[in-house]
Design a protein around this motif. Structure first.
Motif, PDB file in Angstrom:
ATOM      1  N   ASP A  99       2.794  87.888  39.841  1.00 24.29           N
ATOM      2  CA  ASP A  99       3.786  88.782  39.252  1.00 24.29           C
ATOM      3  C   ASP A  99       3.282  90.222  39.247  1.00 24.29           C
ATOM      4  O   ASP A  99       4.021  91.142  39.618  1.00 24.29           O
ATOM      5  CB  ASP A  99       4.103  88.339  37.821  1.00 24.29           C
ATOM      6  CG  ASP A  99       5.163  89.210  37.177  1.00 24.29           C
ATOM      7  OD1 ASP A  99       6.310  89.215  37.661  1.00 24.29           O
ATOM      8  OD2 ASP A  99       4.848  89.923  36.202  1.00 24.29           O
ATOM      9  N   ARG A 100       2.034  90.431  38.867  1.00 27.83           N
ATOM     10  CA  ARG A 100       1.499  91.793  38.738  1.00 27.83           C
ATOM     11  C   ARG A 100       1.243  92.453  40.088  1.00 27.83           C
ATOM     12  O   ARG A 100       1.394  93.673  40.220  1.00 27.83           O
ATOM     13  CB  ARG A 100       0.205  91.770  37.929  1.00 27.83           C
ATOM     14  CG  ARG A 100       0.403  91.408  36.458  1.00 27.83           C
ATOM     15  CD  ARG A 100      -0.878  91.502  35.683  1.00 27.83           C
ATOM     16  NE  ARG A 100      -1.426  92.855  35.694  1.00 27.83           N
ATOM     17  CZ  ARG A 100      -2.545  93.223  35.080  1.00 27.83           C
ATOM     18  NH1 ARG A 100      -3.231  92.329  34.395  1.00 27.83           N
ATOM     19  NH2 ARG A 100      -2.965  94.464  35.128  1.00 27.83           N
ATOM     20  N   ASN A 101       0.875  91.676  41.104  1.00 26.11           N
ATOM     21  CA  ASN A 101       0.444  92.265  42.371  1.00 26.11           C
ATOM     22  C   ASN A 101       1.423  92.105  43.521  1.00 26.11           C
ATOM     23  O   ASN A 101       1.255  92.771  44.554  1.00 26.11           O
ATOM     24  CB  ASN A 101      -0.904  91.653  42.784  1.00 26.11           C
ATOM     25  CG  ASN A 101      -2.017  92.020  41.837  1.00 26.11           C
ATOM     26  OD1 ASN A 101      -2.593  93.098  41.915  1.00 26.11           O
ATOM     27  ND2 ASN A 101      -2.329  91.123  40.913  1.00 26.11           N
ATOM     28  N   ILE A 102       2.406  91.249  43.370  1.00 24.50           N
ATOM     29  CA  ILE A 102       3.363  91.038  44.458  1.00 24.50           C
ATOM     30  C   ILE A 102       4.797  91.260  43.992  1.00 24.50           C
ATOM     31  O   ILE A 102       5.554  91.997  44.633  1.00 24.50           O
ATOM     32  CB  ILE A 102       3.203  89.625  45.055  1.00 24.50           C
ATOM     33  CG1 ILE A 102       1.816  89.501  45.685  1.00 24.50           C
ATOM     34  CG2 ILE A 102       4.280  89.348  46.098  1.00 24.50           C
ATOM     35  CD1 ILE A 102       1.529  88.148  46.311  1.00 24.50           C
ATOM     36  N   VAL A 103       5.189  90.638  42.888  1.00 24.96           N
ATOM     37  CA  VAL A 103       6.573  90.763  42.431  1.00 24.96           C
ATOM     38  C   VAL A 103       6.855  92.163  41.892  1.00 24.96           C
ATOM     39  O   VAL A 103       7.904  92.751  42.194  1.00 24.96           O
ATOM     40  CB  VAL A 103       6.881  89.695  41.364  1.00 24.96           C
ATOM     41  CG1 VAL A 103       8.285  89.895  40.800  1.00 24.96           C
ATOM     42  CG2 VAL A 103       6.744  88.296  41.965  1.00 24.96           C
ATOM     43  N   GLN A 104       5.936  92.727  41.111  1.00 18.41           N
ATOM     44  CA  GLN A 104       6.142  94.066  40.575  1.00 18.41           C
ATOM     45  C   GLN A 104       5.854  95.122  41.651  1.00 18.41           C
ATOM     46  O   GLN A 104       4.844  95.050  42.350  1.00 18.41           O
ATOM     47  CB  GLN A 104       5.233  94.297  39.366  1.00 18.41           C
ATOM     48  CG  GLN A 104       5.587  93.430  38.163  1.00 18.41           C
ATOM     49  CD  GLN A 104       4.732  93.737  36.952  1.00 18.41           C
ATOM     50  OE1 GLN A 104       4.184  94.834  36.823  1.00 18.41           O
ATOM     51  NE2 GLN A 104       4.608  92.774  36.049  1.00 18.41           N
ATOM     52  N   GLU A 105       6.745  96.082  41.760  1.00 23.48           N
ATOM     53  CA  GLU A 105       6.656  97.069  42.842  1.00 23.48           C
ATOM     54  C   GLU A 105       5.365  97.884  42.796  1.00 23.48           C
ATOM     55  O   GLU A 105       4.700  98.062  43.827  1.00 23.48           O
ATOM     56  CB  GLU A 105       7.861  98.007  42.777  1.00 23.48           C
ATOM     57  CG  GLU A 105       7.915  99.027  43.905  1.00 23.48           C
ATOM     58  CD  GLU A 105       9.162  99.885  43.847  1.00 23.48           C
ATOM     59  OE1 GLU A 105       9.020 101.119  43.714  1.00 23.48           O
ATOM     60  OE2 GLU A 105      10.278  99.330  43.928  1.00 23.48           O
ATOM     61  N   ASP A 106       4.996  98.381  41.623  1.00 23.99           N
ATOM     62  CA  ASP A 106       3.791  99.206  41.525  1.00 23.99           C
ATOM     63  C   ASP A 106       2.542  98.423  41.920  1.00 23.99           C
ATOM     64  O   ASP A 106       1.647  98.950  42.590  1.00 23.99           O
ATOM     65  CB  ASP A 106       3.639  99.760  40.109  1.00 23.99           C
ATOM     66  CG  ASP A 106       4.674 100.821  39.785  1.00 23.99           C
ATOM     67  OD1 ASP A 106       5.258 101.384  40.733  1.00 23.99           O
ATOM     68  OD2 ASP A 106       4.913 101.083  38.587  1.00 23.99           O
ATOM     69  N   GLY A 107       2.474  97.165  41.504  1.00 20.26           N
ATOM     70  CA  GLY A 107       1.334  96.344  41.870  1.00 20.26           C
ATOM     71  C   GLY A 107       1.285  96.076  43.360  1.00 20.26           C
ATOM     72  O   GLY A 107       0.208  96.093  43.970  1.00 20.26           O
ATOM     73  N   PHE A 108       2.440  95.846  43.964  1.00 20.16           N
ATOM     74  CA  PHE A 108       2.510  95.608  45.412  1.00 20.16           C
ATOM     75  C   PHE A 108       2.041  96.840  46.187  1.00 20.16           C
ATOM     76  O   PHE A 108       1.274  96.723  47.150  1.00 20.16           O
ATOM     77  CB  PHE A 108       3.941  95.250  45.798  1.00 20.16           C
ATOM     78  CG  PHE A 108       4.147  95.036  47.276  1.00 20.16           C
ATOM     79  CD1 PHE A 108       3.843  93.827  47.861  1.00 20.16           C
ATOM     80  CD2 PHE A 108       4.652  96.056  48.070  1.00 20.16           C
ATOM     81  CE1 PHE A 108       4.030  93.621  49.218  1.00 20.16           C
ATOM     82  CE2 PHE A 108       4.850  95.867  49.434  1.00 20.16           C
ATOM     83  CZ  PHE A 108       4.542  94.644  50.005  1.00 20.16           C
ATOM     84  N   VAL A 109       2.486  98.017  45.753  1.00 18.79           N
ATOM     85  CA  VAL A 109       2.086  99.256  46.425  1.00 18.79           C
ATOM     86  C   VAL A 109       0.577  99.468  46.289  1.00 18.79           C
ATOM     87  O   VAL A 109      -0.108  99.832  47.257  1.00 18.79           O
ATOM     88  CB  VAL A 109       2.870 100.456  45.868  1.00 18.79           C
ATOM     89  CG1 VAL A 109       2.320 101.773  46.421  1.00 18.79           C
ATOM     90  CG2 VAL A 109       4.349 100.330  46.203  1.00 18.79           C
ATOM     91  N   ALA A 110       0.039  99.243  45.095  1.00 18.90           N
ATOM     92  CA  ALA A 110      -1.403  99.422  44.884  1.00 18.90           C
ATOM     93  C   ALA A 110      -2.215  98.435  45.723  1.00 18.90           C
ATOM     94  O   ALA A 110      -3.273  98.784  46.259  1.00 18.90           O
ATOM     95  CB  ALA A 110      -1.736  99.241  43.401  1.00 18.90           C
TER      96      ALA A 110
END
Length: 286
Positions: A27-38
């Protein structure tokens, strides 16, 4: 009875934690946009990926710009130069970040809101339009041709059934936080019910170490499965491989933290056992 309740609570907490931690990471690194971008931003610094990405952006501009045939030969060297210099332009980091954000929105959007170009593909989608816009501006400045940036330059990644997996992940991954709360409650109950609380610490420590090993094996297996799929596109293949590597490294940090916490709990539990045993021995000796 108390010992049974405590042991059962530890097992239940570990089972819930086994599900909760990977779900929260997703959820934090793939589903959420900011986490995916980071997570994916460093991919744009890979030299091989940069060159293929630049070529894809230039191809998008060339196919949608409507350059008159008489100017094609004039524009071709400029386009080739734009492909070589794209990653060195001042606006490249921002364009790459916007590319990731647009790609994330397309990938995790409600299927009913997807554009026709994406709706029928049912795959992960990378939209390099912001990079194509950077190329269009550079070419327009160099040739005075009235080029317009394309609205979308789509690169499809993965197999056709992966959008269904994305939809499931979007629904279930955020539930990991509630499951984590349940695991914490189970561990607290185990402490309250335990006759010997050091056994709870030892059980949690051993369980955490086992979970860390299981997550490592599962992570490697999942990475191998994803890497084994073919997208039929050089840019897509590079992005997929780099994304798998970045994801494995990121989740590996969570695994390492769990292993360290498990080791600390195990050592603490054994230390409490030793200290408690000495105190009881001294009391009996007196």
């Amino acid at each position: 009875m108390r010992t049974f309740v405590s042991a059962a609570a530890v097992l239940i907490g570990l089972v819930m934690a086994a599900v909760a931690v990977p779900a929260m990471w997703v959820d934090r690194n793939i589903v959420q946009e900011d986490g995916f971008v980071a997570l994916t931003a460093p991919l744009g610094k890979d030299p091989a990926f940069q060159q293929r990405l630049a070529r894809a952006a230039v191809a998008g501009v060339a196919s949608s710009a409507g350059i008159p045939e008489a100017f094609t030969e004039l524009a071709r060297p400029v386009l080739d130069n734009a492909a070589q210099s794209l990653t060195g332009l001042p606006g490249y980091p921002e364009a790459w970040a916007e590319t990731l954000r647009k790609s994330h929105r397309l990938t995790f959007a409600d299927p009913n809101t997807l554009p026709p170009e994406v709706e029928g593909t049912s795959s992960l989608t990378l939209d390099v339009a912001p990079l194509a816009g950077l190329v269009a501006k550079q070419v327009a400045d160099a040739t005075t041709l009235p080029l317009e940036a394309p609205g979308q330059v789509l690169i499809h990644i993965g197999q056709s059934d992966q959008r269904q997996w994305i939809e499931r992940v979007t629904v279930y991954a955020p539930m990991g936080y509630a499951v984590a709360v349940g695991a914490a409650i189970a561990f607290v109950l185990a402490f309250v019910a335990a006759r010997r609380r050091w056994t709870v610490l030892v059980g949690m420590g051993v369980g955490a170490l086992v979970l860390a090993g299981a997550w490592k094996l599962a992570s490697d297996a999942a990475g191998a499965v994803v890497a084994g799929t073919s997208s039929g596109n050089d840019v897509a293949e590079l992005f997929k491989n780099e994304f798998v590597a970045a994801s494995s490294a990121s989740f590996g940090q969570w695994i390492a933290a769990t292993a360290l916490a498990g080791g600390a709990l195990l050592v603490t539990g054994l230390a409490v056992r030793v200290v408690g045993g000495r105190k009881r021995a001294n009391i009996e000796h007196r």
